[in-house]
Design an enzyme around this catalytic site. Structure first.
Site, PDB file in Angstrom:
ATOM      1  N   ASP A  34       4.930  -5.025   0.961  1.00 23.35           N
ATOM      2  CA  ASP A  34       4.545  -3.659   1.322  1.00 23.35           C
ATOM      3  C   ASP A  34       3.189  -3.301   0.726  1.00 23.35           C
ATOM      4  O   ASP A  34       3.069  -3.130  -0.489  1.00 23.35           O
ATOM      5  CB  ASP A  34       5.589  -2.671   0.788  1.00 23.35           C
ATOM      6  CG  ASP A  34       6.866  -2.663   1.607  1.00 23.35           C
ATOM      7  OD1 ASP A  34       6.773  -2.520   2.841  1.00 23.35           O
ATOM      8  OD2 ASP A  34       7.953  -2.796   1.014  1.00 23.35           O
ATOM      9  N   MET A  67       0.795  -0.411   5.256  1.00 25.02           N
ATOM     10  CA  MET A  67       0.851   1.050   5.353  1.00 25.02           C
ATOM     11  C   MET A  67      -0.516   1.557   4.910  1.00 25.02           C
ATOM     12  O   MET A  67      -0.672   2.174   3.848  1.00 25.02           O
ATOM     13  CB  MET A  67       1.988   1.580   4.472  1.00 25.02           C
ATOM     14  CG  MET A  67       3.354   1.332   5.107  1.00 25.02           C
ATOM     15  SD  MET A  67       4.716   1.424   3.931  1.00 25.02           S
ATOM     16  CE  MET A  67       4.652  -0.228   3.266  1.00 25.02           C
TER      17      MET A  67
HETATM   18  C1  DX5 Z   1       8.931   1.794   2.297  1.00 24.99           C
HETATM   19  C2  DX5 Z   1       8.801   0.295   2.454  1.00 24.99           C
HETATM   20  C3  DX5 Z   1      10.084  -0.437   2.408  1.00 24.99           C
HETATM   21  C4  DX5 Z   1      10.811  -0.289   1.114  1.00 24.99           C
HETATM   22  C5  DX5 Z   1      12.198  -0.823   1.240  1.00 24.99           C
HETATM   23  O1  DX5 Z   1       7.717   2.378   2.562  1.00 24.99           O
HETATM   24  O2  DX5 Z   1       8.193  -0.017   3.685  1.00 24.99           O
HETATM   25  O3  DX5 Z   1       9.873  -1.790   2.727  1.00 24.99           O
HETATM   26  O4  DX5 Z   1      10.179  -0.940   0.054  1.00 24.99           O
HETATM   27  O5  DX5 Z   1      12.873  -0.571   0.049  1.00 24.99           O
HETATM   28  P1  DX5 Z   1      14.383  -0.059   0.049  1.00 24.99           P
HETATM   29  O6  DX5 Z   1      15.199  -1.176   0.644  1.00 24.99           O
HETATM   30  O7  DX5 Z   1      14.674   0.157  -1.394  1.00 24.99           O
HETATM   31  O8  DX5 Z   1      14.449   1.185   0.866  1.00 24.99           O
HETATM   32 ZN    ZN Z   2       8.161  -2.159   4.344  1.00 28.92          ZN
END
Ligand code: DX5
Ligand code: ZN
Length: 213
Positions: A34, A67
């Site tokens: 991420d 992101m």
């Molecule tokens: C949120 C990220 C996710 C997140 C998932 O912006 O894109 O990938 O890290 O983490 P969990 O499984 O804890 O929701």
């Molecule tokens: Zn993610």
């Protein structure tokens, strides 16, 4: 079979290499990476130099979720660091088609993400270009949130789009995935489940991954 993509956002960064080796030996096929810019989302994570260091350590599929605003500016860097799949956000790119085409021109898989409140109808136009579609099941920015139930309909929409257009893209669900909701998310059409906290906060990574399948 359902593919599990543990998100290193929830890993212990002081031991990242060991954490990645542990989820790989626990059976995860993908590694979810991420990347957050503090502008498209209200959080900053890490960039290409961090996961480049992991590339030599393992042969997992690097599933890089950008992101960041106007991601096309950094695609070369993310490819060079070892990405196998790059996901960009519909909401973050002024030229979505051009960005997806540019990713594909680098010989890797291109994926398009939508946030929970974005209409899934926007995906129609890009079905032909996508190797994967990422449906956000929480608001992007942070790990450890609860899945927003309405987003399951977006997974269902992507699944119907795939059928209607006879496309082959994978569908990835990202955010708040737990052993309790994994069945519903998979039944809606998700092939790839991202799991941050439900894997990295567990004592036994293998048991956590098995419970998600
Ligand atoms: C949120 C990220 C996710 C997140 C998932 O912006 O894109 O990938 O890290 O983490 P969990 O499984 O804890 O929701
Ligand atoms: Zn993610």
């Amino acid at each position: 079979m359902t593919v599990i993509s543990p998100s290193i956002l929830s890993a212990n960064f002081s031991r990242l290499g060991e954490e990645v080796a542990a989820v790989k030996s626990a059976g995860a096929e993908y590694l979810h990476i991420d990347v957050m810019d503090g502008a498209f989302v209200p959080n900053i994570s890490f960039g290409a130099p961090v996961y480049r260091c992991l590339r030599g350590l393992c042969d997992m599929v690097f599933d890089v979720h950008l992101m960041i605003n106007e991601p096309i500016r950094y695609i070369d860097d993310f490819v060079a660091a070892g990405a196998n799949i790059i996901t960009v956000h519909y909401e973050a790119a002024s030229n979505v088609r051009g960005t997806l085409e540019y990713i594909k021109s680098k010989g890797i898989s291109a994926s398009l993400a939508i946030k929970p409140k974005t209409s899934p109808l926007v995906l129609d136009e890009f079905a032909d270009l996508c190797d994967m579609i990422l449906i956000m099941t929480v608001e992007p920015g942070f790990g450890g949130q609860k899945l927003i139930p309405e987003t399951v309909d977006n997974i269902k929409y992507a699944s119907s789009l795939r059928e209607r257009t006879k496309s082959k893209f994978l569908i990835e669900a990202d955010g708040g995935i737990t052993p309790e909701n994994a069945k519903v998310v998979s039944a809606a059409g998700a092939d790839v489940l991202v799991a941050g906290s439900s894997v990295f906060k567990a004592k036994d990574y293998k048991a956590a991954i098995d419970a998600l399948r």
